[in-house]
Motif scaffolding. Structure first.
Motif, PDB file in Angstrom:
ATOM      1  N   LEU A   1       6.573  -8.759  -4.238  1.00 46.63           N
ATOM      2  CA  LEU A   1       5.945  -7.433  -4.237  1.00 46.63           C
ATOM      3  C   LEU A   1       6.102  -6.766  -2.878  1.00 46.63           C
ATOM      4  O   LEU A   1       6.425  -5.572  -2.793  1.00 46.63           O
ATOM      5  CB  LEU A   1       4.464  -7.553  -4.594  1.00 46.63           C
ATOM      6  N   GLN A   2       5.885  -7.508  -1.803  1.00 47.78           N
ATOM      7  CA  GLN A   2       6.029  -6.919  -0.483  1.00 47.78           C
ATOM      8  C   GLN A   2       7.470  -6.520  -0.195  1.00 47.78           C
ATOM      9  O   GLN A   2       7.725  -5.503   0.453  1.00 47.78           O
ATOM     10  CB  GLN A   2       5.526  -7.892   0.584  1.00 47.78           C
ATOM     11  N   ALA A   3       8.413  -7.319  -0.692  1.00 44.28           N
ATOM     12  CA  ALA A   3       9.821  -6.997  -0.472  1.00 44.28           C
ATOM     13  C   ALA A   3      10.254  -5.768  -1.276  1.00 44.28           C
ATOM     14  O   ALA A   3      11.196  -5.072  -0.888  1.00 44.28           O
ATOM     15  CB  ALA A   3      10.694  -8.191  -0.845  1.00 44.28           C
ATOM     16  N   ALA A   4       9.567  -5.492  -2.380  1.00 45.05           N
ATOM     17  CA  ALA A   4       9.956  -4.384  -3.254  1.00 45.05           C
ATOM     18  C   ALA A   4       9.434  -3.033  -2.767  1.00 45.05           C
ATOM     19  O   ALA A   4       9.886  -1.990  -3.248  1.00 45.05           O
ATOM     20  CB  ALA A   4       9.454  -4.645  -4.675  1.00 45.05           C
ATOM     21  N   ILE A   5       8.477  -3.026  -1.841  1.00 53.95           N
ATOM     22  CA  ILE A   5       7.876  -1.779  -1.357  1.00 53.95           C
ATOM     23  C   ILE A   5       8.376  -1.512   0.055  1.00 53.95           C
ATOM     24  O   ILE A   5       8.216  -2.343   0.949  1.00 53.95           O
ATOM     25  CB  ILE A   5       6.340  -1.869  -1.382  1.00 53.95           C
ATOM     26  N   ASP A   6       8.992  -0.348   0.247  1.00 52.32           N
ATOM     27  CA  ASP A   6       9.601  -0.027   1.533  1.00 52.32           C
ATOM     28  C   ASP A   6       8.576   0.238   2.632  1.00 52.32           C
ATOM     29  O   ASP A   6       8.776  -0.153   3.781  1.00 52.32           O
ATOM     30  CB  ASP A   6      10.516   1.199   1.390  1.00 52.32           C
ATOM     31  N   ASP A   7       7.483   0.900   2.296  1.00 53.97           N
ATOM     32  CA  ASP A   7       6.462   1.225   3.290  1.00 53.97           C
ATOM     33  C   ASP A   7       5.617  -0.021   3.585  1.00 53.97           C
ATOM     34  O   ASP A   7       4.920  -0.525   2.700  1.00 53.97           O
ATOM     35  CB  ASP A   7       5.566   2.343   2.762  1.00 53.97           C
ATOM     36  N   PRO A   8       5.660  -0.550   4.814  1.00 54.79           N
ATOM     37  CA  PRO A   8       4.931  -1.792   5.117  1.00 54.79           C
ATOM     38  C   PRO A   8       3.429  -1.693   4.876  1.00 54.79           C
ATOM     39  O   PRO A   8       2.812  -2.663   4.417  1.00 54.79           O
ATOM     40  CB  PRO A   8       5.229  -2.027   6.600  1.00 54.79           C
TER      41      PRO A   8
ATOM     42  N   ASP B   1       1.407  -4.030   2.350  1.00 55.73           N
ATOM     43  CA  ASP B   1       0.282  -4.866   2.751  1.00 55.73           C
ATOM     44  C   ASP B   1      -0.896  -4.702   1.795  1.00 55.73           C
ATOM     45  O   ASP B   1      -1.552  -5.683   1.409  1.00 55.73           O
ATOM     46  CB  ASP B   1      -0.151  -4.514   4.168  1.00 55.73           C
ATOM     47  N   LYS B   2      -1.182  -3.457   1.423  1.00 52.98           N
ATOM     48  CA  LYS B   2      -2.316  -3.201   0.533  1.00 52.98           C
ATOM     49  C   LYS B   2      -2.074  -3.763  -0.858  1.00 52.98           C
ATOM     50  O   LYS B   2      -2.972  -4.368  -1.464  1.00 52.98           O
ATOM     51  CB  LYS B   2      -2.591  -1.698   0.464  1.00 52.98           C
ATOM     52  N   ALA B   3      -0.859  -3.588  -1.367  1.00 61.30           N
ATOM     53  CA  ALA B   3      -0.538  -4.130  -2.696  1.00 61.30           C
ATOM     54  C   ALA B   3      -0.572  -5.658  -2.679  1.00 61.30           C
ATOM     55  O   ALA B   3      -1.107  -6.302  -3.594  1.00 61.30           O
ATOM     56  CB  ALA B   3       0.834  -3.629  -3.139  1.00 61.30           C
TER      57      ALA B   3
ATOM     58  N   ILE C   1      -3.067  -8.867  -4.771  1.00 63.77           N
ATOM     59  CA  ILE C   1      -2.601 -10.118  -5.392  1.00 63.77           C
ATOM     60  C   ILE C   1      -3.228 -11.323  -4.703  1.00 63.77           C
ATOM     61  O   ILE C   1      -3.672 -12.278  -5.348  1.00 63.77           O
ATOM     62  CB  ILE C   1      -1.066 -10.214  -5.317  1.00 63.77           C
ATOM     63  N   ALA C   2      -3.243 -11.304  -3.370  1.00 61.27           N
ATOM     64  CA  ALA C   2      -3.778 -12.444  -2.615  1.00 61.27           C
ATOM     65  C   ALA C   2      -5.247 -12.682  -2.930  1.00 61.27           C
ATOM     66  O   ALA C   2      -5.674 -13.835  -3.124  1.00 61.27           O
ATOM     67  CB  ALA C   2      -3.583 -12.211  -1.121  1.00 61.27           C
ATOM     68  N   LEU C   3      -6.032 -11.619  -2.986  1.00 58.28           N
ATOM     69  CA  LEU C   3      -7.468 -11.768  -3.217  1.00 58.28           C
ATOM     70  C   LEU C   3      -7.757 -12.204  -4.642  1.00 58.28           C
ATOM     71  O   LEU C   3      -8.628 -13.055  -4.881  1.00 58.28           O
ATOM     72  CB  LEU C   3      -8.176 -10.450  -2.899  1.00 58.28           C
ATOM     73  N   VAL C   4      -7.040 -11.647  -5.612  1.00 55.28           N
ATOM     74  CA  VAL C   4      -7.245 -12.059  -7.011  1.00 55.28           C
ATOM     75  C   VAL C   4      -6.803 -13.506  -7.195  1.00 55.28           C
ATOM     76  O   VAL C   4      -7.470 -14.315  -7.847  1.00 55.28           O
ATOM     77  CB  VAL C   4      -6.485 -11.120  -7.966  1.00 55.28           C
TER      78      VAL C   4
END
Length: 260
Positions: free
Chosen positions: A159-166, A170-172, A176-179
């Motif tokens: 997911l982090q690799a798929a989103i260009d804006d760091p 991070d928010k996306a 996932i991390a918290l769930v």
């Protein structure tokens, strides 16, 4: 009659370290460079000691024979796969709540090492399970939840690799991390909550270990080795992430390694 007004000035206590300044990538980058070699050295020292105790000092298990020695890799990897995920989720939560850049970088840096530990846990568990259970894999509660943990790591990385804006990444990733953190206590308590083939914990914080002291010592030394290795790798990776994300800043462009 003139009066003089005297005001007391309180000098700051220079002995107090302002740790919050290390929340800045600019301040943390050089500190990480200084700390990394120490953790590599500790990882090597603990690894040599742990392998020596585990493979040459610890006695042969009465029931499992020499095959049990895989626990000196399997158990520490399993512990670290869960611990790293909780730390990663903690950093992700800090970044989500306080919008701090370094917290998101730490979460991103920890994920590949956590995925490696989860893979090692599953892989060594299969090699241990084959002679013990007669099969490489069963859909056991602990094995299945550990597999889910591995996929959670991969999902976070993808997911982090798929989103260009760091910052958006991070928010996306934080969501996932918290769930996914809910899965960690499921892994830990699965052998108590369900009937499983996987044996219960040999090490507990509330009672003495149910193994020979040399076995326990070897396992703890290897756990420390994996822990120090994880920190060393995370420090190196977070420095690379800082260089990538802060490439536009003057201080990064002035670094000798960037100029070279």
């Amino acid at each position: 009659m003139s009066q003089s007004i005297v005001t007391d000035r309180v000098e700051p206590n220079r002995g107090v370290i302002h740790w919050f300044r290390f929340a800045s990538p600019y301040s943390f980058y050089p500190m990480a460079a200084r700390l990394e070699p120490w953790f590599w050295a500790l990882a090597i020292a603990f690894g040599i000691a742990g392998l020596w105790v585990g493979f040459f000092v610890a006695p042969t298990d009465a029931q499992q024979g020499e095959g049990y020695r895989i626990i000196f890799v399997h158990v520490p990897a399993s512990w670290l796969s869960m611990f790293i995920y909780l730390v990663m989720a903690g950093w992700a939560a800090v970044g989500l709540a306080l919008n701090t850049r370094l917290a998101g970088m730490w979460a991103q840096a920890l994920a590949p090492t956590g995925a490696l530990m989860a893979f090692l846990s599953l892989w060594t568990g299969a090699f241990w399970g084959k002679p013990m259970w007669g099969t490489w894999w069963v859909w056991d509660a602990r094995l299945t939840s550990e597999l889910i943990l591995f996929f959670l790591y991969l999902g976070f990385i993808a997911l982090q690799a798929a989103i260009d804006d760091p910052r958006r990444a991070d928010k996306a990733g934080a969501i996932i991390a918290l769930v996914g953190a809910i899965n960690v206590p499921i892994i830990y308590f699965s052998v108590k909550w369900w009937n499983t083939l996987h044996q219960g914990s040999s090490v507990s914080m509330t009672k003495a270990p149910s193994m020979a002291m040399t076995m326990f010592t070897g396992m703890i030394l290897m756990a420390l080795c994996f822990w120090m290795y994880s920190i060393a790798v995370a420090l190196r990776r977070v420095r690379a992430i800082i260089l990538e994300r802060e490439a536009h800043t003057d201080w990064v462009q002035q670094l000798p390694e960037v100029k070279a």
